[in-house]
Design a protein around this motif. Structure first.
Motif, short mmCIF file in Angstrom:
data_model
loop_
_atom_site.label_atom_id
_atom_site.label_comp_id
_atom_site.label_asym_id
_atom_site.label_seq_id
_atom_site.Cartn_x
_atom_site.Cartn_y
_atom_site.Cartn_z
N TYR A 142 5.17 -10.42 0.72
CA TYR A 142 5.89 -10.05 1.93
C TYR A 142 6.98 -11.06 2.24
CZ TYR A 142 2.53 -6.45 3.51
OH TYR A 142 1.77 -5.32 3.66
N ALA B 113 6.78 -6.90 12.61
CA ALA B 113 7.63 -6.25 11.60
C ALA B 113 6.83 -5.15 10.88
CB ALA B 113 8.13 -7.28 10.59
N ASN B 114 7.55 -4.34 10.12
CA ASN B 114 6.90 -3.27 9.35
C ASN B 114 5.99 -3.89 8.30
OD1 ASN B 114 6.17 -1.04 7.88
ND2 ASN B 114 8.24 -0.48 7.30
N VAL C 232 4.06 -2.16 6.13
CA VAL C 232 3.71 -1.20 5.08
C VAL C 232 4.40 -1.56 3.77
CG1 VAL C 232 3.80 1.23 4.38
CG2 VAL C 232 3.35 0.65 6.77
N ARG C 233 3.61 -1.64 2.72
CA ARG C 233 4.12 -1.87 1.36
C ARG C 233 3.41 -0.90 0.43
NH1 ARG C 233 6.68 -4.42 4.46
NH2 ARG C 233 7.55 -6.49 4.26
N GLU D 116 -0.70 2.91 -0.72
CA GLU D 116 0.00 2.34 0.43
C GLU D 116 -0.91 1.32 1.12
OE1 GLU D 116 0.87 4.26 4.59
OE2 GLU D 116 2.37 4.97 3.15
N LYS E 165 -1.07 -1.23 4.55
CA LYS E 165 -0.47 -1.59 5.84
C LYS E 165 -1.17 -2.84 6.37
CE LYS E 165 0.77 0.00 10.39
NZ LYS E 165 0.74 1.07 11.37
N ASP F 80 -1.46 -5.71 9.38
CA ASP F 80 -1.23 -5.86 10.82
C ASP F 80 -0.38 -7.10 11.05
OD1 ASP F 80 -1.24 -6.05 13.56
OD2 ASP F 80 -3.41 -6.33 13.75
N THR F 81 0.92 -6.90 11.25
CA THR F 81 1.84 -8.03 11.40
C THR F 81 1.84 -8.61 12.81
OG1 THR F 81 3.67 -6.53 11.85
CG2 THR F 81 3.36 -7.22 9.56
#
Length: 141
Positions: free
Chosen positions: A35, A42-43, A45-46, A88, A90, A92-93
Motif C-alpha cells: 500500500y 483512504a481507499n 481496497v486492493r 479483493e 479491503k 480498514d484504513t
C-alpha cells in the motif's frame, strides 16, 4: 487370454494416468501488495490477480485474513483453465499503524494453500510526528 489381461491392464493404467493429469493451478501476478504510505480513511481496497494455468476448473473454497481489519472477497464460481480471476482485499484504513497482514487462500489447485501478504503504513495527516521540526512562531523568536 494373456493378451486380453495385458490389454486390460494397460488400459486401466492409462486411464489412471489421464485422470491424474487434470489439475488446477493457481498463479498469482504477485503475492505481496504494498500500500505504501496512505492517509487515514483512504481507499483500502486492493486486488490480487491470478490465472488458472492448469487444465481443470479452479475452485477457491475459502479466503481468510489474520484479523478483522482485513476483509478478503473470493470469486464465487469456478475459474476455468486459462481464465483470470481476482481476490479483493479491503483494509480498514481508519486504523493508523503499519500494515502487515496475511490472507490465506484455500483451493483445489495443485498447491492447495497459498499465503498472500499486504503491507504498508497508514498515517493521520492531522497529527504531526514528534520527529518533525515545528516552525518557530513569532513569539518564540
Amino acid at each position: 487370454m494373456k493378451n486380453l489381461v495385458a490389454i486390460l491392464f494397460l488400459g486401466l493404467l492409462s486411464l489412471g494416468l489421464n485422470a491424474q493429469e487434470k489439475v488446477a493451478k493457481i498463479e498469482f501476478k504477485t503475492d505481496v501488495i504494498d500500500y505504501g504510505t496512505i492517509e487515514k480513511g483512504a481507499n483500502g481496497v486492493r486486488v490480487f490477480e491470478f490465472t488458472n494455468t492448469g487444465n481443470a476448473p479452479l475452485i477457491i473454497s475459502s479466503v481468510k485474513s489474520t484479523c478483522g481489519c482485513t476483509v478478503p472477497k473470493k470469486p464465487e464460481g469456478p475459474i476455468m483453465p486459462g481464465e483470470k480471476g481476482e481476490i479483493e482485499v479491503k483494509y480498514d484504513t481508519n486504523r493508523v499503524n503499519p500494515i502487515r497482514k496475511t490472507i490465506t487462500v484455500v483451493s483445489n489447485a495443485e498447491t492447495p494453500t497459498v499465503a498472500l501478504k499486504i503491507k504498508g503504513l497508514v498515517v493521520d495527516p492531522d497529527k504531526q510526528s514528534v520527529l518533525e521540526k515545528k516552525p518557530k512562531s513569532s513569539v518564540e523568536q
